[in-house]
Scaffold this motif. Structure first.
Motif: not given
Ligand code: ADP
Ligand code: ASP
Ligand code: MG
Length: 413
Positions: A174-175, A182, A184, A187, A395
């Motif tokens: 899906d990438v 990542d 996700r 960005p 994150e």
């Protein structure tokens, strides 16, 4: 004409419409005269559901029966893909792991592929028939269905590509490739056009789940030409739109830091006041190894005056209870107090340029310090630096490091 293995992950075959879309891609490659073997995952979410079913009946269960259950998702998609191809006028058939056969050891739940006997499989490929192989599954030495660990269809695809001497192994997902981290989480992450096997192996083993670690190990060992690309873009694999994973010597630009990986699948164990004498580490880690617990980062502190020291190490979160059980049962004379913490995560920076650049660790630690992120454990290899931090900062840490090492910079794209 090339021989191609094309693997479609769970999101690429998530419903009938997507299976048909994937079949269109295969049809295009087959129409161009290529010999194609397709490897499919279960529809997105199905394997999780099957795992939950097993746990729902009993949290502790027979791994051979777990494999019988969780391997079934791939059987469904293999059949559906073959039907979708036949609908397009393409000769196709499904294969289960045992039919090839794809022979594994008997470590059920995370079996390793030992051999793939492809005589009949290849004979049919040569007739132009598209083979659709159920990923993630094989047959163990005790003649039972075995699965290859989560994400294992990648490994099925690469192993098959090596066994049939494929010109290329395309991993449709899906990438549209391997990113600097990542996408996700960040960005601004950028697609890496070419990446070395070594870097990809580090990124995968440090948590970038875009490829299963074993698939990269296998690609590196057998020099499989590997491409990661999007199912949802226009192009097919032969257009080479994705990230190519290749030999380091063929890559000119050797980035100091090429990617950032993270893993939440971490737990920290501290053994308080173990004796600081020869043989203690062996007494602790031998029973853990025998119990198949994968110990990762390890630190031992300087001995205090009493000749005792604290020893800290990490294990996968799912193995924490097993590890503590083993330590309590088998290390009674060595281990007296065990402290565990699951509120931790690992962040790693990876790049082959690190071999020839100093000061990379310093930049990493400064970037984390600037954000007030405390480092609990550090481990390094020639091309990576990993730190263990509190999970709540994960994150923030990934984003800060991505910026600090210039990976946000669109100029580099
Ligand atoms: P599939 O179901 O096709 O096997 P996965 O979910 O296993 O797909 O892997 C693809 C996912 O990997 C992406 O959606 C992305 O969120 C994640 N990922 C983690 N790190 C990276 C990275 N460095 N580059 C690309 N994708 C990454
Ligand atoms: N379906 C399996 C999983 O979800 C294997 C795979 O998708 O690669 O782990
Ligand atoms: Mg995957």
């Amino acid at each position: 004409m090339s021989r191609i293995v094309a693997k479609f992950g769970g999101t690429s075959v998530a419903n009938l419409e997507k299976i048909e879309h994937a079949a269109d891609k295969v049809a295009k490659e087959a129409g161009a005269g290529h010999e194609i073997a397709v490897v499919v995952s279960a529809m997105a979410g199905v394997t999780n559901q099957l795992v939950d079913y097993c746990r729902g009946i009993s949290p502790v269960h027979d791994a051979r029966e777990y494999d019988a259950v969780v391997s079934s998702g791939e059987q469904v998609t293999a059949g559906l893909m073959a039907i979708a191809l036949q609908k397009r006028g393409i000769q196709a058939r499904s294969w289960m792991g045992w039919q090839v056969p794809l022979l594994c050891d008997d470590v059920h739940g995370k079996a390793r592929i030992e051999d793939i006997r492809t005589d009949e499989f290849e004979k049919r490929l040569r007739t132009g028939e598209v083979a659709v192989l159920a990923g993630f599954q094989g047959i163990s030495t005790c003649n039972r269905i075995a699965t290859l660990g989560r994400g294992g269809s990648d490994t099925t695809a690469v192993a098959l590509a090596a066994a049939v001497g494929a010109d290329r192994c395309d991993i449709y997902t899906d990438v549209d490739g391997v990113y600097t981290t990542d996408p996700r989480i960040v960005p601004q992450a950028r697609k890496i056009p070419r990446i070395s096997y070594e870097e990809m192996l580090e990124l995968a083993s440090l948590g970038a789940k875009v490829l299963q670690t074993r698939s990269v190990e296998m690609a590196m060992k057998h020099k499989v030409n590997l491409q990661v690309l999007s199912t949802f873009a226009e192009e097919v694999g032969s257009d080479l739109p994705g990230t190519i994973v290749m030999d380091e010597d063929k890559i000119m630009e050797k980035e100091v830091v090429n990617g950032i990986a993270y893993s939440r699948d971490e737990a920290k164990i501290t053994l308080r006041s173990v004796a600081d004498i020869p043989g203690v580490a062996s007494k602790v880690f031998t029973p853990l190894a025998k119990a198949n617990v994968n110990v990762d980062m390890i630190v031992q502190n300087v001995s205090q005056d009493d000749g005792a020291t604290d020893m800290t190490f990490t294990v996968p979160r799912g193995d924490l209870n097993a590890a503590v059980d083993v330590l309590k049962k088998e290390c009674t004379d060595t281990v007296h107090e065990i402290v565990t913490n699951t509120d931790v995560a690992k962040v790693s920076i990876v790049g082959i340029g690190m071999r020839s650049h100093a000061g990379v660790a310093q930049n990493m630690f400064q970037a984390l310090a600037d954000k007030g992120v405390n480092i609990q454990v550090i481990s390094t290899s020639e091309i990576k630096i990993s730190v263990l931090i509190a999970e709540e900062y994960l994150e923030l840490a990934v984003r800060s490091l991505h910026r600090a090492f210039g990976l946000d910079d669109p100029q580099k794209a």
